[in-house]
Write an enzyme that holds these catalytic residues in place. Structure first.
Site, short mmCIF file in Angstrom:
data_model
loop_
_atom_site.label_atom_id
_atom_site.label_comp_id
_atom_site.label_asym_id
_atom_site.label_seq_id
_atom_site.Cartn_x
_atom_site.Cartn_y
_atom_site.Cartn_z
CB SER A 147 -6.39 -6.67 -3.40
OG SER A 147 -6.15 -5.28 -3.33
CG ASP A 205 -6.48 0.30 -0.17
OD1 ASP A 205 -6.62 1.50 0.14
OD2 ASP A 205 -7.15 -0.24 -1.08
#
Length: 398
Positions: A147, A205
């Site tokens: 994502s 991330d």
């Protein structure tokens, strides 16, 4: 509005060391994976905005005129690179028919796309018609930063297409990166996409997806290692689903029940992360030696035992470690544990036959397994000549 077509990509991520300990103020090392998400943005004359996500079988389009109804009155700011616009998210949920509390991959991907599209292009006062197609080498929902790679690609492509940041490509280059200021802007918009998808992400991330390489995360502070070696690994997905929330809570329960046992284990995990960081820094500044790889392998084994002690192991991960060790290779879980994924270090001299036989052994166990590397470059813009043919073929279909 004249927009610039582009192809961008961003890497996935894995945790090398520090899983779970990082929640309790210890050091974690996050690394980029050379498995990438690719995005192609194309200008169209259809008066539509289209998103194609073949990995999750999602193909949608909206009329530009309908999206313009979501823009505020002239002069009002839409969205903010430093703060999520909750009212815009609410309007987008209503617009696409996603109820509050819905968290499925497809819905979150759509909301992130529309949010970044509207916020970036609203500043120009005109919404362009375009088609965005995304293809990823990363499995979704496996804790590998899929994502975040998607959000980084969205941010980079929209900012570049709108002219907010210039294209880094020159006539002599087929692949290029933006400068540090532009990368920071990409990272901030990607973080807003991650907030839509995950609610309260750490920012690790999307930082890995933006800058690549190896990042040190400690008590909310993210620091990039200045020079990193490229390390070959096997990445294995046991395909066992797990809940990060449940696993984190389980570690907390153990800490409360056995503080004098678990706290020293977490301190040791912290020391493993720091020792690994030191070893990697040495490898980057000098020629890597067999002794460096000996140290990395020992640290992998130590950390995997620690992760079992704190209760986040799984029989499938035990099998991964046993199968790879039979071939002389060392493995550990990466991410939340309880199933999910694991990484196996490969030395430069590891023979092709050993790698292929190990991959087959793991596939015979029912796992997915790839050879890849860690320390890959962050977000990049490409000319079509620099994109793998099979990826270009997928992106060209839509």
């Amino acid at each position: 509005m004249q927009i610039k077509e582009c192809i961008v990509s961003a890497p996935g991520k894995a945790i090398l060391h520090g899983e779970h300990a990082v929640v309790h103020g210890k050091v974690a090392l996050a690394v980029s994976l050379n498995l990438r998400t690719y995005l192609r943005l194309q200008a169209t004359s259809t008066s539509k905005v289209c998103i194609n996500l073949p990995n999750i079988n999602t193909f949608l389009s909206w009329d530009v005129t309908a999206l313009k109804q979501l823009l505020p009155d002239s002069g009002a700011e839409l969205g903010n690179v430093n703060e999520l616009d909750a009212e815009l998210v609410r309007m987008l949920r209503n617009f696409v028919g996603v109820s509050n509390g819905t968290l499925d991959t497809r819905s979150m991907a759509i909301l992130a796309f529309l949010y970044i599209y509207l916020c970036v292009f609203a500043k120009s006062g005109e919404l362009p018609s375009l088609t965005v197609s995304v293809w990823s080498e990363l499995p979704t929902g496996a804790g590998l930063g899929s994502s975040a790679a998607y959000s980084v690609c969205l941010a980079a492509a929209m900012l570049s297409a709108s002219g907010t940041i210039p294209s880094p490509l020159s006539d002599q280059e087929n692949t290029a990166r933006w400068d540090e200021v532009e990368m920071e802007l990409i990272n901030r918009w990607a973080f807003q996409g991650e907030r839509i998808i995950h609610g309260n992400p750490s920012g690790v991330d999307n930082a890995v997806g933006t800058w690549g390489g190896i990042l040190r995360y400690h008590s909310g502070k993210i620091t990039a290692l200045s020079r990193v070696p490229m390390l070959r690994i096997l990445l294995t997905n046991t395909k066992v689903p797990r809940s990060t929330k449940v696993l984190v809570a389980g570690v907390k329960d153990k800490m409360n029940k056995f503080p004098s046992i678990i706290n020293p284990v977490l301190e040791s995990v912290d020391a493993v992360s720091c020792a690994c960081e030191q070893t990697i820094t040495e490898m980057a500044s000098d020629t890597p030696t067999p002794e460096h790889y000996n140290v990395l392998e020992e640290l992998i084994d130590i950390n995997q035992h620690h992760l079992n002690v704190i209760g986040v192991g799984h029989p499938t991960l035990d099998t991964l470690c046993r199968v790879t060790l039979a071939r002389g290779l060392h493995s550990k879980l990466t991410g939340a544990g309880g199933g999910g994924c694991g990484i196996t270090l490969l030395r430069p001299e590891t023979e092709f036959s050993v790698v292929q036989n190990t991959i087959q052994d793991l596939r015979d166990c029912g796992y997915d397994c790839w050879e890849t590397s860690i320390g890959a470059a962050g977000v990049q813009q490409h000319s079509p000549l620099a994109v793998k043919e099979e990826v270009l073929e997928v992106l060209a279909r839509y």
